[in-house]
Design an enzyme around this catalytic site. Structure first.
Site, PDB file in Angstrom:
ATOM      1  N   GLU A  22      96.874 -19.611 -53.050  1.00 36.49           N
ATOM      2  CA  GLU A  22      95.605 -19.541 -53.522  1.00 36.49           C
ATOM      3  C   GLU A  22      94.566 -20.631 -53.127  1.00 36.49           C
ATOM      4  O   GLU A  22      93.416 -20.407 -52.784  1.00 36.49           O
ATOM      5  CB  GLU A  22      95.477 -19.428 -55.280  1.00 36.49           C
ATOM      6  CG  GLU A  22      96.274 -18.205 -55.543  1.00 36.49           C
ATOM      7  CD  GLU A  22      96.066 -17.996 -57.184  1.00 36.49           C
ATOM      8  OE1 GLU A  22      95.541 -19.162 -57.910  1.00 36.49           O
ATOM      9  OE2 GLU A  22      96.625 -17.109 -57.632  1.00 36.49           O
ATOM     10  N   VAL A  23      95.301 -21.804 -53.079  1.00 36.57           N
ATOM     11  CA  VAL A  23      94.281 -23.100 -52.793  1.00 36.57           C
ATOM     12  C   VAL A  23      94.844 -23.617 -51.439  1.00 36.57           C
ATOM     13  O   VAL A  23      95.827 -23.886 -51.353  1.00 36.57           O
ATOM     14  CB  VAL A  23      94.641 -24.259 -53.866  1.00 36.57           C
ATOM     15  CG1 VAL A  23      93.534 -25.268 -53.594  1.00 36.57           C
ATOM     16  CG2 VAL A  23      94.115 -23.505 -55.260  1.00 36.57           C
ATOM     17  N   ASN A  39     103.867 -22.470 -51.671  1.00 38.68           N
ATOM     18  CA  ASN A  39     103.332 -21.309 -51.084  1.00 38.68           C
ATOM     19  C   ASN A  39     102.462 -21.806 -49.800  1.00 38.68           C
ATOM     20  O   ASN A  39     101.755 -22.573 -49.734  1.00 38.68           O
ATOM     21  CB  ASN A  39     102.395 -20.651 -52.232  1.00 38.68           C
ATOM     22  CG  ASN A  39     103.164 -20.076 -53.335  1.00 38.68           C
ATOM     23  OD1 ASN A  39     104.184 -19.577 -53.225  1.00 38.68           O
ATOM     24  ND2 ASN A  39     102.483 -20.250 -54.672  1.00 38.68           N
ATOM     25  N   ASP A  91      99.324 -28.643 -63.835  1.00 32.88           N
ATOM     26  CA  ASP A  91      98.640 -27.062 -63.338  1.00 32.88           C
ATOM     27  C   ASP A  91      97.801 -26.604 -64.526  1.00 32.88           C
ATOM     28  O   ASP A  91      98.186 -26.684 -65.645  1.00 32.88           O
ATOM     29  CB  ASP A  91      99.511 -25.923 -63.047  1.00 32.88           C
ATOM     30  CG  ASP A  91      98.972 -24.944 -62.124  1.00 32.88           C
ATOM     31  OD1 ASP A  91      99.485 -24.850 -61.016  1.00 32.88           O
ATOM     32  OD2 ASP A  91      98.460 -24.243 -62.770  1.00 32.88           O
ATOM     33  N   ILE A  92      96.473 -26.252 -64.221  1.00 30.34           N
ATOM     34  CA  ILE A  92      95.762 -25.608 -65.336  1.00 30.34           C
ATOM     35  C   ILE A  92      96.217 -24.462 -65.811  1.00 30.34           C
ATOM     36  O   ILE A  92      95.807 -24.287 -67.223  1.00 30.34           O
ATOM     37  CB  ILE A  92      94.256 -25.468 -64.495  1.00 30.34           C
ATOM     38  CG1 ILE A  92      93.194 -25.374 -65.790  1.00 30.34           C
ATOM     39  CG2 ILE A  92      94.347 -23.944 -64.080  1.00 30.34           C
ATOM     40  CD1 ILE A  92      91.881 -25.532 -65.277  1.00 30.34           C
ATOM     41  N   HIS A 134     100.248 -28.185 -51.092  1.00 34.99           N
ATOM     42  CA  HIS A 134     100.625 -28.672 -52.432  1.00 34.99           C
ATOM     43  C   HIS A 134     101.867 -28.341 -52.752  1.00 34.99           C
ATOM     44  O   HIS A 134     102.415 -26.969 -52.517  1.00 34.99           O
ATOM     45  CB  HIS A 134      99.560 -28.164 -53.562  1.00 34.99           C
ATOM     46  CG  HIS A 134      99.533 -26.836 -53.648  1.00 34.99           C
ATOM     47  ND1 HIS A 134      98.654 -25.943 -52.796  1.00 34.99           N
ATOM     48  CD2 HIS A 134     100.037 -25.733 -54.571  1.00 34.99           C
ATOM     49  CE1 HIS A 134      98.460 -24.788 -53.166  1.00 34.99           C
ATOM     50  NE2 HIS A 134      99.545 -24.584 -54.212  1.00 34.99           N
ATOM     51  N   HIS A 156     104.641 -27.342 -56.327  1.00 38.27           N
ATOM     52  CA  HIS A 156     104.618 -26.991 -57.704  1.00 38.27           C
ATOM     53  C   HIS A 156     105.976 -27.866 -58.155  1.00 38.27           C
ATOM     54  O   HIS A 156     106.968 -27.573 -57.409  1.00 38.27           O
ATOM     55  CB  HIS A 156     104.627 -25.389 -57.896  1.00 38.27           C
ATOM     56  CG  HIS A 156     103.413 -24.944 -57.534  1.00 38.27           C
ATOM     57  ND1 HIS A 156     102.547 -24.301 -58.628  1.00 38.27           N
ATOM     58  CD2 HIS A 156     102.901 -24.518 -56.471  1.00 38.27           C
ATOM     59  CE1 HIS A 156     101.570 -23.569 -58.112  1.00 38.27           C
ATOM     60  NE2 HIS A 156     101.794 -23.537 -56.687  1.00 38.27           N
TER      61      HIS A 156
END
Ligand code: 5GP
Length: 122
Positions: free
Chosen positions: A99-100, A91, A33-34, A104, A106
């Protein structure tokens, strides 16, 4: 929600944006993750165009689903958290603050993570 292929993870998959890759198989890509929230914080994404877990579960092939979840487990191994423990989080939608809009998971680890979530109310 229709899939929007201009999302950040679609752009990473197309090689238009860089990522710190952890591993890849035929069906999934894992990268750091960024904006890590724990010492180990990875994202695992399917290579196919799925908005959410529901979309993925409904439309992906058995091979894609198996490949994705094998990648999740292998990423935890690569991060060195398989033994010490880790948390998975996906999420979905506005209440979860997704958000994206590309499905995905995490992977959080590398520290004591405490209780699951702060108690939430409407
Ligand atoms: P979400 O809220 O959708 O579950 O989480 C999206 C995650 O993607 C966030 O943790 C955020 O830091 C991460 N992220 C957003 N943009 C990028 C990016 O360009 N590269 C990487 N590696 N992670 C990103």
């Amino acid at each position: 929600m229709a899939y929007d292929d201009s999302n950040i993870f679609a752009r990473i998959l197309r090689g238009e944006l860089p990522c710190k890759r952890i591993l890849e198989n035929d069906h999934a890509l894992a990268f750091h993750d960024i904006n890590p929230l724990t010492p180990a914080h990875a994202l695992v994404i399917p290579k196919g165009a799925y908005v959410s877990m529901a979309d993925f579960g409904a439309k992906a092939s058995n091979e894609e689903i198996a490949g994705f979840f094998r990648a999740v487990a292998e990423t935890a191994e690569q991060l060195g958290v398989a033994e010490s423990g880790y948390r998975l989080l996906a999420n979905a939608g506005p209440d979860a603050h997704q958000e994206v809009p590309h499905f995905h998971v995490h992977i959080f680890g590398g520290a004591r993570l405490g209780p699951m979530l702060p108690k939430a109310t409407r």
